[in-house]
Design a protein around this motif. Structure first.
Motif, mmCIF file in Angstrom:
data_model
loop_
_atom_site.group_PDB
_atom_site.id
_atom_site.type_symbol
_atom_site.label_atom_id
_atom_site.label_comp_id
_atom_site.label_asym_id
_atom_site.label_seq_id
_atom_site.Cartn_x
_atom_site.Cartn_y
_atom_site.Cartn_z
ATOM 1 N N LEU A 1 0.808 -1.212 0.000
ATOM 2 C CA LEU A 1 0.000 0.000 0.000
ATOM 3 C C LEU A 1 0.847 1.271 0.000
ATOM 4 C CD1 LEU A 1 -2.997 -0.927 2.353
ATOM 5 C CD2 LEU A 1 -2.902 -0.860 -0.150
ATOM 6 N N VAL B 1 -3.702 7.544 1.307
ATOM 7 C CA VAL B 1 -4.323 6.229 1.427
ATOM 8 C C VAL B 1 -4.421 5.862 2.895
ATOM 9 C CG1 VAL B 1 -4.063 3.758 0.929
ATOM 10 C CG2 VAL B 1 -3.517 5.466 -0.838
ATOM 11 N N GLU C 1 -6.462 2.783 5.519
ATOM 12 C CA GLU C 1 -7.059 1.433 5.420
ATOM 13 C C GLU C 1 -7.835 1.100 6.680
ATOM 14 O OE1 GLU C 1 -5.546 -3.150 4.473
ATOM 15 O OE2 GLU C 1 -4.186 -1.696 5.425
ATOM 16 N N HIS D 1 -10.564 -5.814 3.464
ATOM 17 C CA HIS D 1 -9.705 -4.642 3.578
ATOM 18 C C HIS D 1 -10.297 -3.531 2.713
ATOM 19 C CE1 HIS D 1 -5.996 -6.631 5.364
ATOM 20 N NE2 HIS D 1 -6.806 -7.658 5.099
ATOM 21 N N ILE E 1 -9.393 -0.036 1.281
ATOM 22 C CA ILE E 1 -8.279 0.883 1.037
ATOM 23 C C ILE E 1 -8.871 2.176 0.489
ATOM 24 C CG2 ILE E 1 -6.146 1.244 -0.257
ATOM 25 C CD1 ILE E 1 -7.009 -2.251 -0.030
#
Length: 333
Positions: free
Chosen positions: A53, A83, A85, A92, A94
């Motif tokens: 990520l 970003v 999460e 998940h 994101i």
């Protein structure tokens, strides 16, 4: 005298400077449809090519790639996309957010990753409802298993949370000026990995987990500042961006067909008018030039014969015949 010369020099310098200042222009992305400025297929593409990520956030903001064209706060600079999460069970979320100011963020889209009981991973890229309308979703099908999957389901996993904020950005990043939308659309098609497939769907796999996030952590700073700029208000009569795109394609096809039809009709009319002019000119030439000349010539010959005696006429005829054989007559003499 010196004063006049100096005055003339100053005036010329001022006019020279004003010309250059007038030539200086700024190109901005003046476009009322916000969702045109971030292609979710491009987001799905770089997600499948990322290692983790942190790498995904770097690709979203890489000035060399320029995936985004969003400028929500209107400062003529593309917004930094951070970003964050959230994790719930095997899901998940994101979240991609525009950084609009200190502690002011707006959700743009969410990459939703879910692993089922058979360890199969499903990915959906969902546009935020304020930005793209209801259920605007792309489901990528990657030709290979993305490396980023390996980072999610490990022991002691810690959800990713961007370390960057307004005024504090990574060293590789600098804000660029938004493109005109036509330029951005041409550019973004080059950035999409076409070895993968991007299927549009209208159902959300992780709706329950998203609802838990929506009511507690969703970023809506731009929405609160501009409540009348939602997709629903911007595009009345369309549920989401997908319906808007379909209408655009249909309208473009109709316009191209109308242009082609009008061009063919005008070309046919031009050919018909040219032929008509040519026929009129050719008829006019025959009547106005050939007929009078023939009539006047015949009239002169008739009058000459009428006025000449038989002997004179015979003498004229002989002279005419001798004139026709002039070359041979010259050699004999």
């Amino acid at each position: 005298m010196k004063t006049k010369i100096l005055s003339l020099i100053m005036l010329s310098l001022m006019s020279f400077t004003s010309v250059f200042s007038q030539d200086r222009t700024t190109v901005t992305a003046n476009n009322t449809e916000i969702s045109d400025n971030l292609d979710l297929r491009a987001v799905a593409s770089i997600f499948g090519d990322s290692k983790n990520l942190d790498d995904f956030e770097r690709r979203l903001n890489d000035p060399k790639i320029q995936i985004s064209n969003l400028d929500l706060n209107g400062d003529n600079k593309v917004d930094y996309l951070r970003v964050i999460e959230t994790v719930e069970g095997n899901v998940h979320l994101i979240v991609i957010q525009s950084v609009l100011g200190r502690n002011t963020f707006q959700d743009i889209a969410i990459v939703e990753v879910e692993r089922d009981r058979d360890n199969r991973v499903q990915v959906q890229v969902v546009g935020d409802v304020f930005m793209y309308g209801d259920n605007y979703i792309y489901e990528p099908v990657y030709t290979y298993t993305p490396v980023i999957y390996n980072s999610f389901w490990v022991s002691n996993y810690r959800p990713y949370y961007s370390a960057w904020n307004w005024g504090f950005y990574p060293s590789f990043y600098f804000a660029w000026t938004p493109f005109p939308i036509v330029t951005y659309q041409s550019h973004i098609n080059i950035c999409i990995n076409n070895y993968h497939h991007y299927n549009y769907v209208n159902y959300r796999r992780c709706g329950i987990v998203y609802n838990n996030y929506y009511y507690h952590r969703r970023g809506n700073g731009y929405e609160r500042q501009h409540p009348n700029r939602s997709f629903e208000y911007r595009n009345s009569g369309y549920a989401n961006r997908y319906e808007l795109d379909n209408n655009r394609r249909t309208q473009n096809t109709v316009n191209r067909n109308e242009i082609a039809y009008n061009g063919t009709r005008n070309y046919s009319n031009d050919i018909g008018s040219t032929r008509s002019v040519r026929n009129q000119n050719s008829s006019r030439d025959v009547r106005s030039e050939s007929s009078p000349r023939s009539y006047e010539g015949n009239q002169r010959i008739t009058e000459s014969r009428r006025n000449s005696s038989p002997r004179e006429f015979s003498q004229q005829r002989g002279n005419s015949q001798r004139g026709e054989g002039n070359p041979k007559g010259n050699r004999r003499s």
